[in-house]
Design a protein around this motif. Structure first.
Motif, PDB file in Angstrom:
ATOM      1  N   LEU A  79       6.483   9.216   2.477  1.00  0.00           N
ATOM      2  CA  LEU A  79       5.173   8.757   2.926  1.00  0.00           C
ATOM      3  C   LEU A  79       4.126   8.967   1.843  1.00  0.00           C
ATOM      4  O   LEU A  79       4.174   9.943   1.098  1.00  0.00           O
ATOM      5  CB  LEU A  79       4.750   9.506   4.191  1.00  0.00           C
ATOM      6  N   SER A  80       3.157   8.065   1.800  1.00  0.00           N
ATOM      7  CA  SER A  80       2.055   8.212   0.863  1.00  0.00           C
ATOM      8  C   SER A  80       1.087   9.263   1.376  1.00  0.00           C
ATOM      9  O   SER A  80       1.263   9.831   2.451  1.00  0.00           O
ATOM     10  CB  SER A  80       1.330   6.867   0.680  1.00  0.00           C
TER      11      SER A  80
ATOM     12  N   HIS B 237       1.479   4.864   5.354  1.00  0.00           N
ATOM     13  CA  HIS B 237       2.218   3.896   4.557  1.00  0.00           C
ATOM     14  C   HIS B 237       3.320   4.593   3.764  1.00  0.00           C
ATOM     15  O   HIS B 237       3.197   5.780   3.458  1.00  0.00           O
ATOM     16  CB  HIS B 237       1.280   3.170   3.595  1.00  0.00           C
ATOM     17  N   PRO B 238       4.370   3.863   3.411  1.00  0.00           N
ATOM     18  CA  PRO B 238       5.408   4.467   2.574  1.00  0.00           C
ATOM     19  C   PRO B 238       4.870   4.822   1.191  1.00  0.00           C
ATOM     20  O   PRO B 238       3.952   4.179   0.683  1.00  0.00           O
ATOM     21  CB  PRO B 238       6.482   3.372   2.477  1.00  0.00           C
ATOM     22  N   SER B 239       5.456   5.836   0.605  1.00  0.00           N
ATOM     23  CA  SER B 239       5.215   6.118  -0.806  1.00  0.00           C
ATOM     24  C   SER B 239       6.036   5.134  -1.634  1.00  0.00           C
ATOM     25  O   SER B 239       6.755   4.282  -1.089  1.00  0.00           O
ATOM     26  CB  SER B 239       5.652   7.541  -1.125  1.00  0.00           C
ATOM     27  N   ALA B 240       5.972   5.258  -2.951  1.00  0.00           N
ATOM     28  CA  ALA B 240       6.814   4.409  -3.804  1.00  0.00           C
ATOM     29  C   ALA B 240       8.286   4.609  -3.464  1.00  0.00           C
ATOM     30  O   ALA B 240       9.060   3.645  -3.391  1.00  0.00           O
ATOM     31  CB  ALA B 240       6.547   4.732  -5.275  1.00  0.00           C
TER      32      ALA B 240
ATOM     33  N   VAL C 170       0.846  -1.195   0.000  1.00  0.00           N
ATOM     34  CA  VAL C 170       0.000   0.000   0.000  1.00  0.00           C
ATOM     35  C   VAL C 170       0.884   1.248   0.000  1.00  0.00           C
ATOM     36  O   VAL C 170       1.821   1.368   0.784  1.00  0.00           O
ATOM     37  CB  VAL C 170      -0.947  -0.001   1.219  1.00  0.00           C
ATOM     38  N   GLY C 171       0.561   2.161  -0.911  1.00  0.00           N
ATOM     39  CA  GLY C 171       1.359   3.368  -1.086  1.00  0.00           C
ATOM     40  C   GLY C 171       2.227   3.330  -2.319  1.00  0.00           C
ATOM     41  O   GLY C 171       2.728   4.371  -2.765  1.00  0.00           O
ATOM     42  N   ASP C 172       2.420   2.137  -2.890  1.00  0.00           N
ATOM     43  CA  ASP C 172       3.252   1.979  -4.087  1.00  0.00           C
ATOM     44  C   ASP C 172       2.406   1.301  -5.152  1.00  0.00           C
ATOM     45  O   ASP C 172       2.485   0.094  -5.359  1.00  0.00           O
ATOM     46  CB  ASP C 172       4.490   1.149  -3.747  1.00  0.00           C
ATOM     47  N   GLN C 173       1.596   2.081  -5.817  1.00  0.00           N
ATOM     48  CA  GLN C 173       0.659   1.541  -6.796  1.00  0.00           C
ATOM     49  C   GLN C 173       1.246   1.607  -8.197  1.00  0.00           C
ATOM     50  O   GLN C 173       1.746   2.645  -8.640  1.00  0.00           O
ATOM     51  CB  GLN C 173      -0.660   2.315  -6.765  1.00  0.00           C
ATOM     52  N   VAL C 174       1.178   0.474  -8.904  1.00  0.00           N
ATOM     53  CA  VAL C 174       1.603   0.390 -10.295  1.00  0.00           C
ATOM     54  C   VAL C 174       0.426  -0.166 -11.085  1.00  0.00           C
ATOM     55  O   VAL C 174       0.053  -1.324 -10.900  1.00  0.00           O
ATOM     56  CB  VAL C 174       2.844  -0.511 -10.459  1.00  0.00           C
ATOM     57  N   GLY C 175      -0.167   0.664 -11.913  1.00  0.00           N
ATOM     58  CA  GLY C 175      -1.394   0.266 -12.583  1.00  0.00           C
ATOM     59  C   GLY C 175      -2.509   0.137 -11.565  1.00  0.00           C
ATOM     60  O   GLY C 175      -2.767   1.048 -10.791  1.00  0.00           O
ATOM     61  N   GLU C 176      -3.155  -1.009 -11.533  1.00  0.00           N
ATOM     62  CA  GLU C 176      -4.236  -1.264 -10.581  1.00  0.00           C
ATOM     63  C   GLU C 176      -3.773  -2.101  -9.395  1.00  0.00           C
ATOM     64  O   GLU C 176      -4.581  -2.499  -8.568  1.00  0.00           O
ATOM     65  CB  GLU C 176      -5.399  -1.980 -11.284  1.00  0.00           C
TER      66      GLU C 176
ATOM     67  N   GLY D 209       9.444   5.533  -0.571  1.00  0.00           N
ATOM     68  CA  GLY D 209       9.650   4.909   0.729  1.00  0.00           C
ATOM     69  C   GLY D 209       9.813   3.401   0.627  1.00  0.00           C
ATOM     70  O   GLY D 209      10.660   2.805   1.304  1.00  0.00           O
ATOM     71  N   HIS D 210       9.012   2.767  -0.219  1.00  0.00           N
ATOM     72  CA  HIS D 210       9.134   1.323  -0.424  1.00  0.00           C
ATOM     73  C   HIS D 210      10.486   0.975  -1.041  1.00  0.00           C
ATOM     74  O   HIS D 210      11.113  -0.030  -0.659  1.00  0.00           O
ATOM     75  CB  HIS D 210       8.007   0.821  -1.329  1.00  0.00           C
ATOM     76  N   HIS D 211      10.953   1.794  -1.977  1.00  0.00           N
ATOM     77  CA  HIS D 211      12.264   1.547  -2.572  1.00  0.00           C
ATOM     78  C   HIS D 211      13.375   1.692  -1.528  1.00  0.00           C
ATOM     79  O   HIS D 211      14.362   0.934  -1.553  1.00  0.00           O
ATOM     80  CB  HIS D 211      12.508   2.505  -3.740  1.00  0.00           C
ATOM     81  N   LEU D 212      13.226   2.647  -0.624  1.00  0.00           N
ATOM     82  CA  LEU D 212      14.227   2.816   0.432  1.00  0.00           C
ATOM     83  C   LEU D 212      14.299   1.578   1.316  1.00  0.00           C
ATOM     84  O   LEU D 212      15.393   1.096   1.661  1.00  0.00           O
ATOM     85  CB  LEU D 212      13.893   4.048   1.269  1.00  0.00           C
ATOM     86  N   ILE D 213      13.146   1.034   1.693  1.00  0.00           N
ATOM     87  CA  ILE D 213      13.120  -0.179   2.513  1.00  0.00           C
ATOM     88  C   ILE D 213      13.804  -1.329   1.773  1.00  0.00           C
ATOM     89  O   ILE D 213      14.622  -2.064   2.347  1.00  0.00           O
ATOM     90  CB  ILE D 213      11.673  -0.553   2.870  1.00  0.00           C
ATOM     91  N   ALA D 214      13.491  -1.493   0.492  1.00  0.00           N
ATOM     92  CA  ALA D 214      14.090  -2.579  -0.293  1.00  0.00           C
ATOM     93  C   ALA D 214      15.602  -2.434  -0.357  1.00  0.00           C
ATOM     94  O   ALA D 214      16.345  -3.418  -0.216  1.00  0.00           O
ATOM     95  CB  ALA D 214      13.496  -2.585  -1.704  1.00  0.00           C
TER      96      ALA D 214
END
Length: 294
Positions: free
Chosen positions: A188-189, A194-197, A35-41, A199-204
């Motif tokens: 943040l999203s 939730h993380p934004s996209a 959640v927060g990192d949406q690609v398409g649907e 933020g998710h990349h930072l975690i990864a």
């Protein structure tokens, strides 16, 4: 950020041979769902981003994301764990606990038992574990003190348990709570929870660094930023008006009354000057829950 694992010997024992399929399974809640990192649907999320960077050249990764929004630690043992074990993962991410703190019936002892059971089963079946402590939801949402303080108290207890179980089960741990969520708004999203996209990349990327430090051969690290441009204001507002509103409504049945009860109890405690006593009681309960594991 730190590495808490079994050392190079265990990493060597559990490292898949060259050319072997690497099976990676992610368990948890909306954070790991993406959640927060949406690609398409679809949601993508940090675990999917990390999966693409796990295998060196000549290796393939089989990634399964079992996480879903609203999951509690009890949902892992009841639903996600069996599916995870069926996939015989060599690597398993277990990031959960935030939803437990937001429930009226929060019980740190039960949270401890459920999380220990999940990590223990995965470790016994040979999976290298990834864990993370979580940021304080009250601080992220900038809630008023009567709401923020009890949530922070609960989150500290959960993180205390996660740190202890990380050592117990020799996991690779990310101090996710210490990342600059509040200082860098772009991480943040729109819901601020939730993380934004990015933020998710930072975690990864941070998990990739930790696994590399622990001696696991990986592919190139994930990109620092997502390839897709961030959503504009109109897209953010549309998400909040549709999916975001439904997300909040689905959790208001037990969450809102519980939060109001917490705020009332915290206000009364502050008037009596006993808020510090509640902090001590929660810390003691977490310590007792861990001690009961043996």
């Amino acid at each position: 950020m730190s590495v808490l694992d079994a050392g190079p010997d265990r990493a060597a024992e559990e490292r898949p041979a060259a050319g072997e399929l690497l099976r990676f399974v992610a368990l948890g809640d909306s954070l790991t769902e993406g959640v927060g990192d949406q690609v398409g649907e679809q949601w993508r999320g940090w675990a999917a981003v990390l999966a693409r960077s796990l295998a060196p050249e000549g290796r393939a990764v089989e990634f399964t994301n079992l996480a879903y929004s609203g999951a509690l630690t009890a949902d892992l043992t009841a639903h996600q764990l069996t599916d995870a074990l069926d996939r015989r993962p060599q690597l398993a991410a277990v990031v959960v606990g935030g939803n437990d703190t937001l429930r009226a019936g929060f019980d740190i002892r039960r949270t401890t038992l459920e999380l220990d059971a999940t990590l223990g089963e995965l470790a016994r079946h040979g999976a290298v574990l990834l864990t993370a402590c979580l940021p304080d939801p009250g601080a992220l949402l900038r809630l008023p003190a009567p709401l923020a303080r009890p949530l922070a108290r609960r989150m500290r207890a959960v993180n205390t348990v996660v740190h202890a179980l990380t050592v117990r089960h020799r996991a690779v741990h990310l101090h996710l709570a210490e990342l600059p969520w509040c200082a860098r708004r772009g991480l943040l999203s729109v819901d601020r929870l939730h993380p934004s996209a990015a933020g998710h990349h930072l975690i990864a990327r941070r998990f990739h660094e930790l696994l590399t430090t622990a001696g696991h051969p990986l592919g190139p690290p994930p990109a620092a930023e997502p390839a897709e441009p961030p959503p504009g204001l109109a897209a953010d507002l549309w998400w909040m008006a549709t999916r975001g509103t439904r997300w909040v409504a689905a959790r208001s049945t037990d969450l809102l009354p519980g939060l109001l009860a917490l705020a009332a109890a915290e206000g009364a405690a502050r008037l009596r000057g006993s808020s510090g006593r509640h902090d001590e009681q929660m810390a003691r309960a977490a310590a007792q829950a861990l001690a009961a594991l043996g």
